[in-house]
Write a protein that holds these residues in place. Sequence first.
Motif, mmCIF file in Angstrom:
data_model
loop_
_atom_site.group_PDB
_atom_site.id
_atom_site.type_symbol
_atom_site.label_atom_id
_atom_site.label_comp_id
_atom_site.label_asym_id
_atom_site.label_seq_id
_atom_site.Cartn_x
_atom_site.Cartn_y
_atom_site.Cartn_z
ATOM 1 N N MET A 1 0.963 -1.074 -0.009
ATOM 2 C CA MET A 1 -0.118 -0.152 0.011
ATOM 3 C C MET A 1 1.022 1.145 0.466
ATOM 4 N N ILE A 2 0.448 2.201 -1.140
ATOM 5 C CA ILE A 2 1.696 3.363 -0.699
ATOM 6 C C ILE A 2 1.109 4.561 -0.369
ATOM 7 N N ASN A 3 1.704 5.547 0.713
ATOM 8 C CA ASN A 3 1.271 5.999 1.768
ATOM 9 C C ASN A 3 1.361 7.793 1.671
ATOM 10 N N PHE A 4 0.707 7.682 1.154
ATOM 11 C CA PHE A 4 0.782 9.334 0.794
ATOM 12 C C PHE A 4 0.669 10.455 2.645
ATOM 13 N N ARG A 5 1.862 11.227 1.833
ATOM 14 C CA ARG A 5 1.535 12.565 2.567
ATOM 15 C C ARG A 5 1.127 13.715 1.126
ATOM 16 N N VAL A 6 0.920 14.581 2.220
ATOM 17 C CA VAL A 6 0.567 16.325 1.928
ATOM 18 C C VAL A 6 1.629 17.328 2.741
ATOM 19 N N GLY A 7 2.373 18.269 2.826
ATOM 20 C CA GLY A 7 2.883 19.058 3.363
ATOM 21 C C GLY A 7 3.123 20.259 2.728
ATOM 22 N N THR A 84 15.495 16.676 -0.548
ATOM 23 C CA THR A 84 15.582 15.313 -1.295
ATOM 24 C C THR A 84 16.245 14.125 -0.929
ATOM 25 N N GLU A 85 17.198 14.691 -0.780
ATOM 26 C CA GLU A 85 18.728 13.451 -0.356
ATOM 27 C C GLU A 85 17.567 12.592 1.078
ATOM 28 N N LEU A 86 17.433 13.899 1.966
ATOM 29 C CA LEU A 86 16.742 13.096 3.360
ATOM 30 C C LEU A 86 15.359 12.515 3.528
ATOM 31 N N LEU A 87 14.412 13.884 2.094
ATOM 32 C CA LEU A 87 13.199 12.507 2.197
ATOM 33 C C LEU A 87 13.478 11.095 1.565
ATOM 34 N N ALA A 88 14.537 11.006 0.465
ATOM 35 C CA ALA A 88 15.164 10.077 -0.291
ATOM 36 C C ALA A 88 15.558 8.137 1.102
ATOM 37 N N SER A 89 16.433 9.015 1.765
ATOM 38 C CA SER A 89 16.039 8.285 3.226
ATOM 39 C C SER A 89 15.540 7.772 3.838
ATOM 40 N N LYS A 90 14.663 8.427 3.583
ATOM 41 C CA LYS A 90 13.455 8.239 4.974
ATOM 42 C C LYS A 90 12.485 7.321 3.872
ATOM 43 N N GLY A 91 12.834 7.077 2.467
ATOM 44 C CA GLY A 91 12.325 6.622 1.917
ATOM 45 C C GLY A 91 11.273 6.885 0.858
ATOM 46 N N TYR A 92 10.566 8.370 1.040
ATOM 47 C CA TYR A 92 9.833 9.223 0.709
ATOM 48 C C TYR A 92 10.280 9.926 -0.747
ATOM 49 N N ALA A 93 9.429 9.697 -1.761
ATOM 50 C CA ALA A 93 9.760 10.520 -3.391
ATOM 51 C C ALA A 93 8.991 11.608 -3.282
ATOM 52 N N SER A 155 3.414 20.347 -1.776
ATOM 53 C CA SER A 155 3.946 18.877 -2.201
ATOM 54 C C SER A 155 2.914 17.778 -1.243
ATOM 55 N N LEU A 156 3.537 16.756 -2.146
ATOM 56 C CA LEU A 156 3.064 15.475 -2.507
ATOM 57 C C LEU A 156 3.998 14.351 -2.635
ATOM 58 N N ILE A 157 3.905 13.574 -1.078
ATOM 59 C CA ILE A 157 5.332 12.947 -1.442
ATOM 60 C C ILE A 157 4.344 11.210 -0.609
ATOM 61 N N TYR A 158 5.345 10.356 -1.577
ATOM 62 C CA TYR A 158 4.687 9.297 -1.032
ATOM 63 C C TYR A 158 6.115 8.174 -0.748
ATOM 64 N N ASN A 159 5.898 7.276 0.306
ATOM 65 C CA ASN A 159 6.750 5.845 0.199
ATOM 66 C C ASN A 159 7.136 5.329 -1.523
ATOM 67 N N LYS A 160 8.622 4.774 -1.152
ATOM 68 C CA LYS A 160 8.568 3.810 -2.397
ATOM 69 C C LYS A 160 8.605 2.892 -2.395
#
Length: 160
Positions: A1-7, A84-93, A155-160
């Motif tokens: 399941m994809i986890n969407f998050r908005v900020g 962007t690198e911090l988000l990627a390290s937490k599994g987000y795109a 912004s919309l991000i989601y877990n990879k």
Amino acid sequence: MINFRVGHGYDVHKLTQDRKLILGGVCIRYDLGLLGHSDADVLVHAVMDSLLGAAGLGDIGKHFPDTDEAYKGADSLKLLAHVTELLASKGYAIGNIDATVIAQKPKLAAYIEQMCKNIADTCGISPEQVNVKATTTEHLGFCGRGEGIASHSVSLIYNK
């Protein structure tokens, strides 16, 4: 399941003499620039805050405090690359970024495409995933009086 998050992000800086006006990483020809510890790019600052907020990672003041001399005059696109690198390290795109610059002057239409490209390139996403708009306040408030420029971003991000 994809986890969407908005900020959501918001930033504002005062216009002043003897500073460059940088928005979205674009140096804009204008007789005033934005006052700040870094390059004071309100657009990129709002984008960073929206991304950090979506991931629950605080705000740019937490990651890049204006009391730290390391960030004096910093290029905000380089700070965005770190976010962007911090988000990627937490599994987000990043799904998409939508931002609005609020300024009575200067007119920004000619710069919008390059702003989108700069933000997209820095985040490693397609320019189609970035939307930047500019609006005035019909001469109302500090932006309308030409005292400063503000920006909002979602912004919309989601877990990879």
